[in-house]
Scaffold this motif. Sequence first.
Motif, mmCIF file in Angstrom:
data_model
loop_
_atom_site.group_PDB
_atom_site.id
_atom_site.type_symbol
_atom_site.label_atom_id
_atom_site.label_comp_id
_atom_site.label_asym_id
_atom_site.label_seq_id
_atom_site.Cartn_x
_atom_site.Cartn_y
_atom_site.Cartn_z
ATOM 1 N N SER A 51 0.849 -1.075 -0.013
ATOM 2 C CA SER A 51 -0.028 0.137 0.061
ATOM 3 C C SER A 51 0.704 1.299 -0.008
ATOM 4 O O SER A 51 0.361 2.205 -0.502
ATOM 5 N N THR A 52 1.990 1.210 0.776
ATOM 6 C CA THR A 52 3.036 2.313 0.735
ATOM 7 C C THR A 52 3.412 2.739 -0.679
ATOM 8 O O THR A 52 3.333 3.889 -1.200
ATOM 9 N N THR A 53 3.573 1.694 -1.633
ATOM 10 C CA THR A 53 4.121 1.947 -2.836
ATOM 11 C C THR A 53 3.025 2.389 -3.754
ATOM 12 O O THR A 53 3.345 3.119 -4.786
ATOM 13 N N ILE A 54 1.599 1.794 -3.650
ATOM 14 C CA ILE A 54 0.548 2.187 -4.543
ATOM 15 C C ILE A 54 0.180 3.675 -4.110
ATOM 16 O O ILE A 54 -0.232 4.476 -5.111
ATOM 17 N N PHE A 55 0.514 3.954 -2.798
ATOM 18 C CA PHE A 55 -0.150 5.406 -2.713
ATOM 19 C C PHE A 55 1.036 6.414 -3.026
ATOM 20 O O PHE A 55 0.728 7.522 -3.684
ATOM 21 N N THR A 56 2.521 6.074 -3.055
ATOM 22 C CA THR A 56 3.449 6.865 -3.897
ATOM 23 C C THR A 56 3.213 6.739 -5.226
ATOM 24 O O THR A 56 3.530 7.803 -5.794
ATOM 25 N N ILE A 57 2.536 5.912 -5.986
ATOM 26 C CA ILE A 57 2.567 5.475 -7.351
ATOM 27 C C ILE A 57 1.369 6.785 -7.703
ATOM 28 O O ILE A 57 1.694 7.578 -8.731
ATOM 29 N N TYR A 58 0.575 6.730 -6.818
ATOM 30 C CA TYR A 58 -0.427 7.870 -7.236
ATOM 31 C C TYR A 58 -0.043 9.171 -6.889
ATOM 32 O O TYR A 58 -0.271 9.998 -7.961
ATOM 33 N N LYS A 59 0.880 9.448 -5.989
ATOM 34 C CA LYS A 59 1.179 10.565 -5.720
ATOM 35 C C LYS A 59 1.986 11.270 -6.947
ATOM 36 O O LYS A 59 2.040 12.410 -7.414
ATOM 37 N N GLU A 60 2.747 10.178 -7.516
ATOM 38 C CA GLU A 60 3.783 10.496 -8.525
ATOM 39 C C GLU A 60 3.253 10.864 -9.734
ATOM 40 O O GLU A 60 3.522 11.564 -10.744
ATOM 41 N N THR A 61 2.186 9.937 -10.160
ATOM 42 C CA THR A 61 1.375 9.949 -11.482
ATOM 43 C C THR A 61 0.197 10.757 -11.596
ATOM 44 O O THR A 61 -0.224 11.151 -12.522
ATOM 45 N N LYS A 62 -0.522 11.147 -10.240
ATOM 46 C CA LYS A 62 -1.755 11.859 -10.207
ATOM 47 C C LYS A 62 -2.670 11.011 -11.030
ATOM 48 O O LYS A 62 -3.674 11.813 -11.632
ATOM 49 N N SER A 63 -2.841 9.598 -11.077
ATOM 50 C CA SER A 63 -3.413 9.223 -12.156
ATOM 51 C C SER A 63 -3.933 7.864 -11.557
ATOM 52 O O SER A 63 -3.458 6.916 -10.996
ATOM 53 N N VAL A 64 -5.662 7.694 -11.308
ATOM 54 C CA VAL A 64 -5.987 6.455 -10.879
ATOM 55 C C VAL A 64 -5.879 5.424 -11.769
ATOM 56 O O VAL A 64 -5.568 4.284 -11.387
ATOM 57 N N LYS A 65 -6.070 5.783 -13.176
ATOM 58 C CA LYS A 65 -5.736 4.720 -14.100
ATOM 59 C C LYS A 65 -4.499 4.117 -14.274
ATOM 60 O O LYS A 65 -4.459 2.715 -13.672
ATOM 61 N N TRP A 66 -3.366 4.619 -13.940
ATOM 62 C CA TRP A 66 -2.005 3.955 -14.162
ATOM 63 C C TRP A 66 -1.708 3.493 -12.570
ATOM 64 O O TRP A 66 -0.973 2.696 -12.521
ATOM 65 N N THR A 67 -2.256 3.962 -11.755
ATOM 66 C CA THR A 67 -1.975 3.336 -10.212
ATOM 67 C C THR A 67 -2.887 1.978 -10.374
ATOM 68 O O THR A 67 -2.346 1.108 -9.553
ATOM 69 N N MET A 68 -3.872 1.990 -10.813
ATOM 70 C CA MET A 68 -4.685 0.673 -10.918
ATOM 71 C C MET A 68 -3.917 -0.436 -11.660
ATOM 72 O O MET A 68 -3.973 -1.585 -11.332
ATOM 73 N N ILE A 69 -3.361 0.164 -12.980
ATOM 74 C CA ILE A 69 -2.543 -0.683 -13.835
ATOM 75 C C ILE A 69 -1.379 -1.259 -13.204
ATOM 76 O O ILE A 69 -0.971 -2.359 -13.225
ATOM 77 N N SER A 70 -0.576 -0.250 -12.360
ATOM 78 C CA SER A 70 0.535 -0.600 -11.739
ATOM 79 C C SER A 70 0.165 -1.706 -10.593
ATOM 80 O O SER A 70 0.999 -2.641 -10.411
ATOM 81 N N THR A 71 -0.766 -1.731 -10.033
ATOM 82 C CA THR A 71 -1.509 -2.423 -9.074
ATOM 83 C C THR A 71 -1.612 -4.060 -9.376
ATOM 84 O O THR A 71 -1.399 -4.979 -8.931
ATOM 85 N N PHE A 72 -2.726 -3.910 -10.459
ATOM 86 C CA PHE A 72 -3.276 -5.073 -10.870
ATOM 87 C C PHE A 72 -2.552 -6.060 -12.135
ATOM 88 O O PHE A 72 -2.553 -7.309 -12.174
ATOM 89 N N LEU A 73 -1.576 -5.377 -12.803
ATOM 90 C CA LEU A 73 -0.743 -6.081 -13.904
ATOM 91 C C LEU A 73 0.152 -7.166 -13.455
ATOM 92 O O LEU A 73 0.198 -8.304 -13.612
ATOM 93 N N PRO A 74 0.830 -6.849 -12.098
ATOM 94 C CA PRO A 74 1.746 -7.912 -11.360
ATOM 95 C C PRO A 74 0.909 -9.163 -10.945
ATOM 96 O O PRO A 74 1.089 -10.084 -11.156
#
Length: 477
Positions: free
Chosen positions: A435-458
Amino acid sequence: METNTSLKNKEDILSEANKARWDLGVNFHDTVIESIYAEASNIARKTVKQKGEKAAYSMDLKIDKIVTSKWLGFPIMFLLLSLVFWLTVSGANYPSGLLSTLLIDYMHPILKNAAAAINMPWWLDGPLIDGGYLAMAWVIAVMLPPMAIFFPLFTLLEDLGYLPRVAFNMDSMFRKAGAHGKQALTMSMGFGCNAAGVIAARVIDSPRERLIAIITNNFSLCNGRWPTQILIATIFIGALVPAKIAGLVSAGAVVGVAVLGIFFSLVVSWGLSKSVLKGEASSFSLELPPYRPPRIWQTLYTSLIDRTIFVLWRAIIFAVPAGIVIWLVANVHYDGLSLAQHFIDWTNPFAFVFGLNGVILLAYIIAIPANEIVIPTVLMLTALNTGIHGVGAGTGVIFELDSLADTANILHAGGWTLLTGINIMLFSLLHNPCSTTIFTIYKETKSVKWTMISTFLPIVMGFAVCFLTTQIWFWLV
């Protein structure tokens, strides 16, 4: 009308220029830069005379001929990074044990006795102390020492000027995958912490390639996943060979998983660059900085304050509520069984298809806030589900055993086999970020779409790889 025509012409020109850029190939920019430097060098040799003095960076050039050479560059790079990993794993064992003794063996009973002294009800004592506090204690004990060692060593290599050489060596591989050479730096940082690796992607100027680096950083084994890899490899892989070489074989298995992560990072980078993140290839001209002596105090400050404490604090924030959830699912009962046992029984048939089990699935779901608590959660759930009782077992409280044999016995009693061990090592590499990384991804991308892709692709890749491994296993066996 003239304005629209003018804009249209500009778009046509840009379109043709972009098409020509691709037709010229990815090496065009490098060829131009090399020719400029070569011409400048020829002019300098013809017009500048140096009498009785050495070139300012003659020693740097000699070192670079070795560390960036075609044949020695990669072996030296892997040896240095392996040395960093070895120092991290070996050096973290003792302080981790001390912190575990202090925070769990010493402080936990004190807190329990204090709660009993003030007549705290069990429904408050359990979630707060046996849940939230123990989860926080495990995160600090397991996560702090490796980060406190890894980040200073990594920052030291950065200050010495070696990390740009790593990017130089791996540039061609990432460029062929449609990514940026500096992604090698973010990937290396991810071996310490994926959240830090995501933040490190800021060094990449191209938004497209920065996004590729962010999405694929989870394929670097962070320090929260190293304990799982080492423990499972020791119990299931090392047990296959004589004791004299068991440690070496186990270490080789862990390194193999880490290298497999690099392979997946390159494959996914290539897939993204050819599909949803296809775009103009960015140029990457890297002027290698001179080697310089380390700045010890600045290195310690940067690595311990800016990186270690920052990442640890985020992990603690997410670990406490996770610990509360872990206690609740293990201790709240319905129809004679705990919520955890209901979930395990319900998901076992699905998990078996992938060579896993319901305990593993539940452990990775409720341990999303911090990978460090996966193994204690697995042991607690396995002991609870199989009815094993002992030191810390069967109580619905997360725990970890000092004896490797006791840990192995609990896992074997839970039906774990060599296939289960192999698949959990693969799934530990290929699953959602914490969750720390997921939160950081959202903070860096400002995008729910890319955060979800980064989360569920792996996760999708993890289930696919485990399924394929299981089918091959049953086909061979």
